[in-house]
Enzyme design. Sequence first.
Site: not given
Length: 307
Positions: A8, A186, A269
């Site tokens: 969340a 992307k 990342e």
Amino acid sequence: MKVLVVGAGAVGGYFGGRLAESGVDVTFLVREKRQQQLKENGLKIKSVHGDYSFSPKTIVSTDLSHEKYDVVIIGTKSYHLQNAIEDIKHFVAQETVIIPLLNGIKHIDVLKSTFLENQVIGGLCFVESTVDQDGVIIQSSKTHDFVYGEFTGIETDRIQKINEAFSQTKASIRKSDTILKDMWHKYMFISGLSGITTLFRSSIGPIREAKYGLEMIENLFLEIGSIMRGIGAPIDDHIENLQLHKINEMSYDMKSSMQRDMEKKESIEGEHLHGHLLTLAKENNIHTPYLKMTYSNLSTYNKQHFA
């Protein structure tokens, strides 16, 4: 339709909140600390598209009900993927559709090696959002896109059902018949933007203005494009030009999320994005000096903060 959103935070919290706002039955799979925070304060979204607050349904990975869900949305960072996979196993039925919103492409093979291949469909998102110290999700730009679709491009019954459930939100949530190409595009964009902004430790504006700045960005995109074409990825012929145009259209102060993570000394990342591209380049004997430079910068950061 019952939807499970993993996490969340900035991505899962935002899109899951927008789905819940529109009436979709959404449950959030969260850690115990975040669950307690949501119980006490609710899930709060502050957005240029309108604020929204509510008391969300939440579960933790040790939930013994093992309730099954129609759709599972994974919006975690790549370095949390393996934990997310373990967490959702008990909540996935044979007919469950898994939609990953991670950057890059490597995670698709990881998911397909764990779950049934037809359970995993394509997905991506573009959203500028973050979570503040009080757990509030701050979404600060016009762009808030969530795109999904079958890898085959076929409009299946399940895609139609998902589209019916997801299409009435304040976020831009839509299906695509070319999701695999969209994901590769992307991948190119996010690798170029994050690579150049982290290398210069700067928002995009000063880099564009710097002598040779645009040239470096263009060469980085060209190298990434050569890798993707070398492995037969479904990218458009002149996609590098479009990516450079997008870079030129970005606001002066725009920063990549990876750059913001570095500024906060958080995990990044780089291995999942740039490292995987370099592995593909090596396998296909493709010369990539600009990509190697950006990767070396990210590797240096990791050694300094996480060695």
